[in-house]
Design an enzyme around this catalytic site. Structure first.
Site, PDB file in Angstrom:
ATOM      1  CB  CYS A  96      16.822 110.490 -39.376  1.00 50.42           C
ATOM      2  SG  CYS A  96      16.298 111.203 -40.937  1.00 50.42           S
ATOM      3  CB  CYS A 130      18.985 114.095 -44.050  1.00 50.12           C
ATOM      4  SG  CYS A 130      17.535 113.140 -43.679  1.00 50.12           S
ATOM      5  CB  CYS A 143      19.454 114.420 -40.419  1.00 46.02           C
ATOM      6  SG  CYS A 143      19.724 112.647 -40.474  1.00 46.02           S
TER       7      CYS A 143
END
Lengths: 294, 265
Positions: A243, A265, A271
């Site tokens: 992301c 993440c 995320c």
């Protein structure tokens, strides 16, 4: 008779919940103080979150919406089975979205999304005593807490610097709550320590060790450090590969046997929400299939 | 230089009155009284089982005596009975103005913590929060007890017995205590190491103006270190006086026996 009716609401009997709630109230009255409680056998092994589950059971109401994360992820074995456990025994609604949840049980992370007033964060704690590995005698550590003798905690940090050139403690980083009790924040990464000054209520349950402690909303939570080696909430120096977030705590994932790796993440919900909002990292799929029933 | 008679006018730093401790029917120590003046070193000698260690544990707050007073000249309130202090005060004393050197350095050191951390612990316990400063005073103190600076990050388990004992002394003296309790500080060390340790101790005691209470069964140690001497037998003090006087002209039969039992090489 439905499956749910075979259990008391949220598995534990009312007397046990009452006992745990009393411990919780005491813990809230003395932030950071470890309150002993009569931990019950739970239908899961010690170390899998028996403390957290008991605290969750004691605070859940039928109207609650429950979320469980394990290292930030909603979809790992531990998270899935605890979520299912309360779906079955309490019949509460469950969610994977941080902002929709009213009770969040967590192992080793604080969600990236800032928590709001009214939410409860329940931590699973393996070892509640921050001084345990410095002073093995429980009688002595209790005395040290009572008399506020916390010099030993800094001896540990001193050893870190002497050996590694910096404070190498990366998780379960000791904090001082409201200027009084030194507390183990459970093995969350020290990246999460600053988040502990939050609007939500934080409850900690250690099942095997039979201790409950708590941090009330907006309490002062200070990470211990030295004047010349200040606290540093470090994380991997990468953006999330999926992301693209640069401000979140990342997991390192080995992707091949050739040294290839990606950083993503650890908070899967956060995320996914960012990707849904159009953020893309370097290794994100070029397009994602619509989630369809299948 | 200090006036030779100055000690007579001074208030005692430490004063023990009628201290008794028994283990059920057996006497640990009975009716012990003495005064210790600033800068003075007192030796307590006696055979095994004579009550030396009981006495030391009682006066250093590690064991509760049955009766008697243990008065210490605190910085703020003057002479105060340590038994009536709150536990927090007593523990504060134990890590600031007092020091305790154990016979076995393993009892007094944290074996899993580096030498620097061992010396720094008392500083951190009284609020030092600057790594550089703590490390500097740790290095300074290691130098004063003749431990090389490059051993500062080694654990005590890597040290020899003599070094461990010197490290224990450094760890205790770093906060500048006024009263040091020593329980057989040279026990278990070979004679040449003993001699160096005694030399070092004597130097530190004189230099820092420490008061000390040294429990030992080794008469050579008290001869070198102590100004005054108390001889104990079966829990009672049988003779007390200036060290040289007691050792050179023992009055009590037991002291005579003790002095004459020392092997001459």
């Amino acid at each position: 008779m439905k499956e749910m009716d075979q259990y008391n609401f949220a598995y534990l009997d009312e007397q046990t919940k009452r006992m745990i709630r009393r411990a919780l109230l005491k813990a809230l009255a003395i932030p950071g103080y470890q309150v002993p409680f009569a931990s019950r056998e739970m239908p899961m092994p010690y170390g899998w979150g028996t403390g957290g589950v008991q605290v969750s059971a004691a605070v859940l109401t039928p109207e609650d919406c429950f979320k469980v994360i394990d290292q930030g992820a909603d979809d790992t074995t531990n998270a899935v089975s605890i979520r299912k456990f309360f779906q079955r025994t309490a019949g509460v609604a469950t969610t994977e979205h941080t902002e929709d949840a009213s009770v969040i049980q967590t192992r080793h992370r604080i969600p990236e999304e800032p928590l709001k007033e009214g939410q409860i964060l329940v931590y699973q704690v393996p070892i509640p005593e921050p001084l345990r590995f410095l002073e093995p005698r429980e009688t002595e550590t209790r005395k040290m807490h009572a008399l506020e003798e916390y010099g030993l905690m800094h001896v540990k940090l001193y050893e870190d610097i002497a050996r590694h050139g910096e404070i190498a403690t990366a998780y379960a980083y000791p904090v001082k709550v409201e200027g009084r009790y030194v507390m183990d924040p459970s093995p969350i990464p020290k990246f999460d320590n600053p988040k502990m000054e939050m609007a939500a209520l934080q409850l900690f349950g250690a099942g095997r060790e039979q201790r409950i402690y708590a941090v009330p909303p907006y309490s002062r939570v200070v990470s211990l450090d030295f004047e010349d080696y200040p606290f540093d909430p470090s994380k991997a120096e990468h953006p999330c590969a999926l992301c693209g977030a640069e401000h979140t705590y990342l997991d390192e994932v080995i992707v091949d046997d050739d040294g290839g790796r990606m950083f993503v993440c650890s908070d899967t919900d956060y995320c996914a929400a960012r990707r849904a909002a159009g953020h893309r990292g370097a290794m994100a799929a070029p397009y994602e299939e619509e989630e369809t029933a299948g | 230089m200090i006036d030779a008679n100055a000690w007579q006018q001074a208030n005692p730093l430490f004063s023990v009155r009628g201290l008794s401790k028994s283990y059920g029917g057996r006497i640990g120590c009975a009716d012990v009284s003495f005064d210790l003046y600033p800068g003075e070193v007192m030796g307590i000698v006696g055979e095994s089982g004579s009550g030396k260690s009981t006495l030391l544990n009682c006066i250093s707050g590690q064991m509760a005596p049955d009766s008697g007073e243990v008065l210490f000249d605190t910085r703020t309130e003057g002479l105060k009975d340590t038994r009536k202090m709150r536990e927090s005060e007593r523990r504060m004393l134990a890590r600031t103005d007092w020091a305790f050197v154990h016979q076995n350095p393993r009892d007094g050191l944290r074996m899993g913590v580096s030498a620097g951390g061992n010396v720094g612990e008392r500083l951190m316990a009284v609020g030092a929060r600057h790594y550089g400063d703590i490390r500097d005073s740790a290095l300074d103190w290691l130098g004063r007890v003749e431990i090389a600076a490059d051993r500062v990050d080694d654990r005590p388990s890597a040290f020899s017995g003599g070094m461990q004992q010197r490290l224990q002394i450094a760890r205790n003296l770093v906060t500048g205590p006024r009263l040091v309790f020593m329980d057989e500080p040279t026990g278990g060390l070979d004679v040449s190491v003993q001699a160096r340790l005694l030399d070092l101790l004597r130097g530190l005691v004189r230099e820092m103006g420490l008061s000390a209470i040294v429990v030992t069964h080794d008469l050579a140690v008290v001869r070198l270190l102590a100004d005054r001497l108390m001889v104990m037998k079966s829990g009672h003090v049988v003779e007390a006086g200036l060290t040289d006087q007691v050792l050179d002209d023992p009055q009590h039969a037991y002291t005579q026996l003790l002095v004459s039992s020392v092997l001459q090489v």
